[in-house]
Design a protein around this motif. Structure first.
Motif, short mmCIF file in Angstrom:
data_model
loop_
_atom_site.label_atom_id
_atom_site.label_comp_id
_atom_site.label_asym_id
_atom_site.label_seq_id
_atom_site.Cartn_x
_atom_site.Cartn_y
_atom_site.Cartn_z
N PRO A 65 0.80 -1.22 0.00
CA PRO A 65 0.00 0.00 0.00
C PRO A 65 0.84 1.27 0.00
O PRO A 65 0.92 1.96 1.01
N THR A 66 1.46 1.63 -1.11
CA THR A 66 2.15 2.91 -1.24
C THR A 66 1.09 3.99 -1.35
O THR A 66 0.09 3.81 -2.04
N GLU A 67 1.32 5.14 -0.68
CA GLU A 67 0.29 6.19 -0.66
C GLU A 67 0.88 7.56 -0.91
O GLU A 67 1.97 7.88 -0.43
N PHE A 68 0.14 8.37 -1.64
CA PHE A 68 0.49 9.77 -1.88
C PHE A 68 0.03 10.58 -0.67
O PHE A 68 -1.10 10.42 -0.21
N VAL A 69 0.90 11.45 -0.15
CA VAL A 69 0.58 12.23 1.04
C VAL A 69 -0.05 13.56 0.60
O VAL A 69 0.54 14.30 -0.19
N ASP A 78 -4.48 19.39 8.12
CA ASP A 78 -5.13 18.11 7.87
C ASP A 78 -4.26 17.31 6.92
O ASP A 78 -3.88 17.80 5.85
N VAL A 79 -3.90 16.08 7.30
CA VAL A 79 -3.07 15.20 6.46
C VAL A 79 -3.88 13.95 6.15
O VAL A 79 -4.49 13.37 7.04
N TRP A 80 -3.90 13.56 4.87
CA TRP A 80 -4.57 12.32 4.48
C TRP A 80 -3.78 11.66 3.35
O TRP A 80 -2.81 12.22 2.84
N PHE A 81 -4.18 10.48 2.95
CA PHE A 81 -3.41 9.67 2.01
C PHE A 81 -4.30 9.15 0.89
O PHE A 81 -5.46 8.80 1.12
N GLU A 82 -3.74 9.10 -0.31
CA GLU A 82 -4.42 8.53 -1.47
C GLU A 82 -3.57 7.37 -1.99
O GLU A 82 -2.35 7.50 -2.10
N PRO A 83 -4.20 6.22 -2.30
CA PRO A 83 -3.42 5.07 -2.78
C PRO A 83 -2.68 5.36 -4.08
O PRO A 83 -3.24 5.93 -5.01
N VAL A 84 -1.40 4.99 -4.12
CA VAL A 84 -0.61 5.09 -5.35
C VAL A 84 -0.83 3.80 -6.12
O VAL A 84 -0.54 2.71 -5.62
N ASP A 112 7.72 22.23 -4.80
CA ASP A 112 8.82 21.56 -5.49
C ASP A 112 8.82 20.06 -5.22
O ASP A 112 9.27 19.29 -6.04
N ASP A 113 8.34 19.67 -4.06
CA ASP A 113 8.38 18.27 -3.68
C ASP A 113 7.00 17.79 -3.27
O ASP A 113 6.21 18.52 -2.69
N ASP A 114 6.75 16.54 -3.55
CA ASP A 114 5.59 15.84 -3.03
C ASP A 114 6.12 14.73 -2.15
O ASP A 114 7.32 14.46 -2.11
N TYR A 115 5.23 14.08 -1.43
CA TYR A 115 5.64 13.06 -0.48
C TYR A 115 4.84 11.78 -0.68
O TYR A 115 3.67 11.82 -1.06
N VAL A 116 5.50 10.66 -0.43
CA VAL A 116 4.88 9.34 -0.55
C VAL A 116 5.13 8.57 0.74
O VAL A 116 6.23 8.62 1.30
N ARG A 117 4.09 7.88 1.20
CA ARG A 117 4.24 6.99 2.36
C ARG A 117 4.36 5.58 1.81
O ARG A 117 3.49 5.09 1.09
N GLY A 121 5.57 2.51 6.36
CA GLY A 121 5.14 3.67 7.14
C GLY A 121 6.02 4.89 7.00
O GLY A 121 5.64 5.99 7.40
N ARG A 122 7.21 4.72 6.43
CA ARG A 122 8.10 5.87 6.23
C ARG A 122 7.53 6.80 5.17
O ARG A 122 6.91 6.35 4.21
N ILE A 123 7.76 8.09 5.34
CA ILE A 123 7.35 9.08 4.35
C ILE A 123 8.61 9.71 3.78
O ILE A 123 9.50 10.12 4.51
#
Length: 170
Positions: A65-69, A78-84, A112-117, A121-123
């Motif tokens: 389950p890799t996720e876009f932050v 507010d932080v949430w995740f979308e499935p990659v 400039d940057d986006d994040y992936v979890r 669990g690491r981001i």
């Protein structure tokens, strides 16, 4: 659609027709585009260039389950995740995450940057200027965002103070 780009002329152009993209000067139009078999250089606004640059030319599957932050910085953080669901090799050579919303969740932001979890669990930061920035978990990432928000507020306050001291208006 993969492989098509609209230059706001109501004409869909295949990416294969783009011969050259050049950066030039500063201002509203900082990129110029030349099509094959066309002597004219078309101006690209920065948002159009970002959209073109992040256009996928090849897709690869992602490990679940890799996720876009995602986060909303308006008011309450507010932080949430979308499935990659995949990874896109984009027109500019960068590899970006793909969600159901599109490349980078459908956002062509100025960040400039986006994040992936990742599944453990690491981001981690991904993007053009990603400095191996990483966080052990969501709480550490949220703390980072709050720190960035506080620093930005300090900079705005310092700029307002400098403007006032120069006799300007806040």
């Amino acid at each position: 659609m993969i492989g098509l780009f609209n230059l706001s002329w109501n004409e869909e152009l295949p990416l294969s027709r783009i011969e050259t993209i050049r950066s030039h000067g500063t201002g509203d139009s900082t990129y110029r585009l030349k099509l094959t078999n066309d002597d004219y250089w078309y101006d690209l606004r920065p948002h159009a260039y970002r959209e073109l640059a992040s256009r996928p030319v090849q897709l690869l599957p992602a490990n679940l389950p890799t996720e876009f932050v995602c986060w909303n910085d308006d008011g309450e953080l507010d932080v949430w995740f979308e499935p990659v669901i995949g990874w896109a090799l984009c027109f500019d050579g960068q590899v970006r995450p793909v969600t159901a919303g599109g490349v980078c969740n459908g956002s062509y932001s100025d960040r400039d940057d986006d994040y992936v979890r990742y599944p453990d669990g690491r981001i981690r930061a991904i993007g053009n200027t990603a400095y191996m920035v990483g966080f052990d978990d969501t709480d550490a990432f949220r703390t980072h965002l709050l720190d960035v928000r506080a620093i930005a507020a300090e900079h705005r306050a310092a700029a307002a103070t400098a403007t006032l001291s120069e006799g300007g208006e806040a």
